[in-house]
Design a protein around this motif. Structure first.
Motif, PDB file in Angstrom:
ATOM      1  N   ILE A   1       0.836  -1.205   0.000  1.00 30.17           N
ATOM      2  CA  ILE A   1       0.000   0.000   0.000  1.00 30.17           C
ATOM      3  C   ILE A   1       0.874   1.259   0.000  1.00 30.17           C
ATOM      4  N   PHE A   2       1.885   1.264   0.866  1.00 38.26           N
ATOM      5  CA  PHE A   2       2.781   2.417   0.919  1.00 38.26           C
ATOM      6  C   PHE A   2       3.558   2.579  -0.391  1.00 38.26           C
ATOM      7  N   LEU A   3       3.977   1.458  -0.986  1.00 42.80           N
ATOM      8  CA  LEU A   3       4.737   1.537  -2.235  1.00 42.80           C
ATOM      9  C   LEU A   3       3.872   2.078  -3.369  1.00 42.80           C
ATOM     10  N   LEU A   4       2.612   1.663  -3.426  1.00 46.08           N
ATOM     11  CA  LEU A   4       1.709   2.188  -4.452  1.00 46.08           C
ATOM     12  C   LEU A   4       1.521   3.692  -4.289  1.00 46.08           C
TER      13      LEU A   4
ATOM     14  N   VAL B   1      -8.224  -2.155  15.364  1.00 50.82           N
ATOM     15  CA  VAL B   1      -7.829  -2.812  14.112  1.00 50.82           C
ATOM     16  C   VAL B   1      -8.334  -2.018  12.912  1.00 50.82           C
ATOM     17  N   VAL B   2      -9.608  -1.619  12.980  1.00 50.55           N
ATOM     18  CA  VAL B   2     -10.186  -0.823  11.889  1.00 50.55           C
ATOM     19  C   VAL B   2      -9.469   0.521  11.781  1.00 50.55           C
TER      20      VAL B   2
ATOM     21  N   MET C   1      -7.808   2.625   8.216  1.00 52.78           N
ATOM     22  CA  MET C   1      -7.476   4.014   7.923  1.00 52.78           C
ATOM     23  C   MET C   1      -6.249   4.124   7.031  1.00 52.78           C
ATOM     24  N   ILE C   2      -5.278   3.214   7.199  1.00 49.19           N
ATOM     25  CA  ILE C   2      -4.113   3.222   6.314  1.00 49.19           C
ATOM     26  C   ILE C   2      -4.559   2.995   4.876  1.00 49.19           C
ATOM     27  N   SER C   3      -5.414   1.988   4.664  1.00 49.25           N
ATOM     28  CA  SER C   3      -5.905   1.687   3.311  1.00 49.25           C
ATOM     29  C   SER C   3      -6.693   2.859   2.746  1.00 49.25           C
ATOM     30  N   LEU C   4      -7.595   3.412   3.554  1.00 50.01           N
ATOM     31  CA  LEU C   4      -8.474   4.467   3.072  1.00 50.01           C
ATOM     32  C   LEU C   4      -7.717   5.768   2.815  1.00 50.01           C
ATOM     33  N   VAL C   5      -6.840   6.152   3.751  1.00 49.85           N
ATOM     34  CA  VAL C   5      -6.092   7.400   3.597  1.00 49.85           C
ATOM     35  C   VAL C   5      -5.156   7.333   2.399  1.00 49.85           C
ATOM     36  N   CYS C   6      -4.465   6.200   2.235  1.00 50.03           N
ATOM     37  CA  CYS C   6      -3.577   6.051   1.078  1.00 50.03           C
ATOM     38  C   CYS C   6      -4.365   6.073  -0.225  1.00 50.03           C
ATOM     39  N   PHE C   7      -5.543   5.464  -0.209  1.00 50.65           N
ATOM     40  CA  PHE C   7      -6.377   5.468  -1.413  1.00 50.65           C
ATOM     41  C   PHE C   7      -6.802   6.893  -1.762  1.00 50.65           C
ATOM     42  N   LEU C   8      -7.226   7.666  -0.767  1.00 52.95           N
ATOM     43  CA  LEU C   8      -7.629   9.046  -1.016  1.00 52.95           C
ATOM     44  C   LEU C   8      -6.447   9.889  -1.490  1.00 52.95           C
TER      45      LEU C   8
ATOM     46  N   THR D   1     -12.033  -1.916   6.739  1.00 53.90           N
ATOM     47  CA  THR D   1     -12.683  -0.674   7.162  1.00 53.90           C
ATOM     48  C   THR D   1     -14.012  -0.920   7.852  1.00 53.90           C
ATOM     49  N   ARG D   2     -14.243  -2.133   8.276  1.00 52.86           N
ATOM     50  CA  ARG D   2     -15.461  -2.440   9.023  1.00 52.86           C
ATOM     51  C   ARG D   2     -15.103  -3.364  10.177  1.00 52.86           C
ATOM     52  N   PRO D   3     -15.919  -3.396  11.241  1.00 50.20           N
ATOM     53  CA  PRO D   3     -15.651  -4.294  12.367  1.00 50.20           C
ATOM     54  C   PRO D   3     -15.659  -5.742  11.924  1.00 50.20           C
TER      55      PRO D   3
END
Length: 304
Positions: free
Chosen positions: A112-115, A199-200, A205-212, A259-261
Motif C-alpha cells: 500500500i505504501f509503495l503504491l 484494528v479498523v 485508515m491506512i488503506s483508506l487514507v492512502c487510497f484518497l 474498514t469495518r468491524p
C-alpha cells in the motif's frame, strides 16, 4: 483472563475455501498454476529491471520492488493453502498463525505504501518534469523504500500485539484459509469490541487514507495534462492507467475487509483469495503488457 499467558489454544483449524472434498484437488491444481505464474511473472520482471540499464529509473526501481513484495505477499498464504488442499485436517500452530498474520500485514502494508510512493513518483514526473531527476535520485528512492518498510513493520507489530494480547481458550476454528487479525480475534474468549475498533482504525485508515491520497494525486495529474500535447497525454495516461488499475485491484479488497468491524461475510473468502493470490499475479501482466519498454527488454533478455 487478560494477556497471552492465559491462552490455552495451541493450534487453530482452518475450514478452508470449501467443505467439498471433491473440489479440493481441482483447487489445488488451479492455485498451484496461479502461484507458479505469480513467481514466474514477478521474478522475470525483477530480473528484467535489474539486468537492463535502460530500466534503471525511479519508476522501474519501484516496479521491481512491487514485484518483490508480491512474491513475498503471496508466499505468506498460498503455499499453506496448497498444502491444506491435500490434508484432511487443516491446522496451524499458534505461533505459526501469529507469524502468518504478522508477515501478511507487513507485506500488504508495504505494498500500500509503495503504491502511494509510485503515485508520488508519477506526480513529480508529470507535473514537475524539469526537477524530476534532481528530486527522485537513487538515494531518495532508496530512502523512500526503506521508510515504507519501516512503516509497514510498525503497522504489522501493532496488529500482531493487538492480537496476541487477547486470551484464546477455544473454540479454535477459523472460517478461512489463513490467519488474519479480524478472523483470529473473533475467537478470543473476552470482549474484543475495542480491539476491533483499533484494528479498523489502524488497517482500515491506512488503506483508506492512502487510497484518497492516490486519488488526489491523480486528479492533480489529470488537471495538469490539459496543457500537454496529445502524444504526451497518451504516454502519461497509459502509465497512470496501469498504476490505477493495480491500486483498484489491491486497495479495493483491503478497504472492504479492514474498514469495518470483524464479522462473517460470505464474500470475505473470495475477496481474500483475490488480494492474496490473484492480484500479485496480475501486477506484472498489467505493467508488462501495457509497457513497450518492459516488453522489449524482456524479449532481449529471454533471447539472450
Amino acid at each position: 483472563m487478560d494477556g497471552p499467558n492465559h491462552t490455552a489454544v495451541s493450534h487453530f483449524v482452518f475450514l478452508g475455501l470449501t467443505d467439498n472434498r471433491g473440489l479440493e484437488p481441482i483447487f489445488f491444481v488451479a492455485f498451484a498454476i496461479v502461484y507458479l505464474l505469480i513467481l514466474t511473472g514477478n521474478l522475470l520482471l525483477i530480473v528484467t529491471v535489474a539486468a537492463d540499464r535502460g530500466l534503471h529509473t525511479p519508476m522501474y526501481f519501484f516496479l521491481g520492488n512491487l514485484s518483490f513484495i508480491d512474491v513475498c505477499h503471496s508466499s505468506v498464504t498460498v503455499p499453506k493453502m496448497l498444502l491444506d488442499f491435500l490434508s484432511i485436517q487443516k491446522t496451524i500452530s499458534y505461533g505459526g498463525c501469529v507469524a502468518q498474520l504478522f508477515f501478511l500485514h507487513l507485506c500488504a502494508c508495504a505494498e500500500i505504501f509503495l503504491l502511494t510512493v509510485m503515485a508520488y513518483d508519477r506526480y513529480v514526473a508529470i507535473c514537475h518534469p524539469l526537477q524530476y531527476l534532481s528530486l527522485m535520485t537513487l538515494k531518495v528512492c532508496t530512502c523512500l523504500v526503506g521508510a515504507l518498510w519501516v512503516g509497514a513493520m510498525i503497522h504489522s507489530l501493532v496488529q500482531t500485539m493487538l492480537t496476541i494480547r487477547l486470551p484464546y481458550c477455544g473454540p479454535n476454528t477459523i472460517d478461512s484459509f489463513f490467519c488474519d487479525v479480524p478472523t483470529v480475534i473473533r475467537l478470543a474468549c473476552t470482549e474484543t469490541y475495542w480491539t476491533g475498533v483499533l484494528v479498523v482504525s489502524n488497517s482500515g485508515m491506512i488503506s483508506l487514507v492512502c487510497f484518497l491520497a492516490l486519488v488526489a494525486s491523480y486528479v492533480v495529474i489529470l488537471v495538469s495534462l490539459r496543457t500537454r500535447s496529445a502524444e504526451g497525454r497518451r504516454k502519461a495516461l497509459s502509465t497512470c492507467a496501469s498504476h490505477l488499475l493495480v491500486v483498484a485491484l489491491f486497495l479495493g479488497p483491503c478497504i472492504f475487509i479492514y474498514t469495518r468491524p470483524a464479522g462473517s461475510f460470505s464474500m470475505d473468502k473470495m475477496v481474500a483469495v483475490f488480494y492474496t493470490a490473484v492480484t500479485p499475479g496480475l501486477n506484472p501482466i498489467i505493467y508488462a503488457l501495457r509497457n513497450e519498454e518492459v516488453k522489449n527488454s524482456m524479449r532481449k533478455w529471454i533471447s539472450k
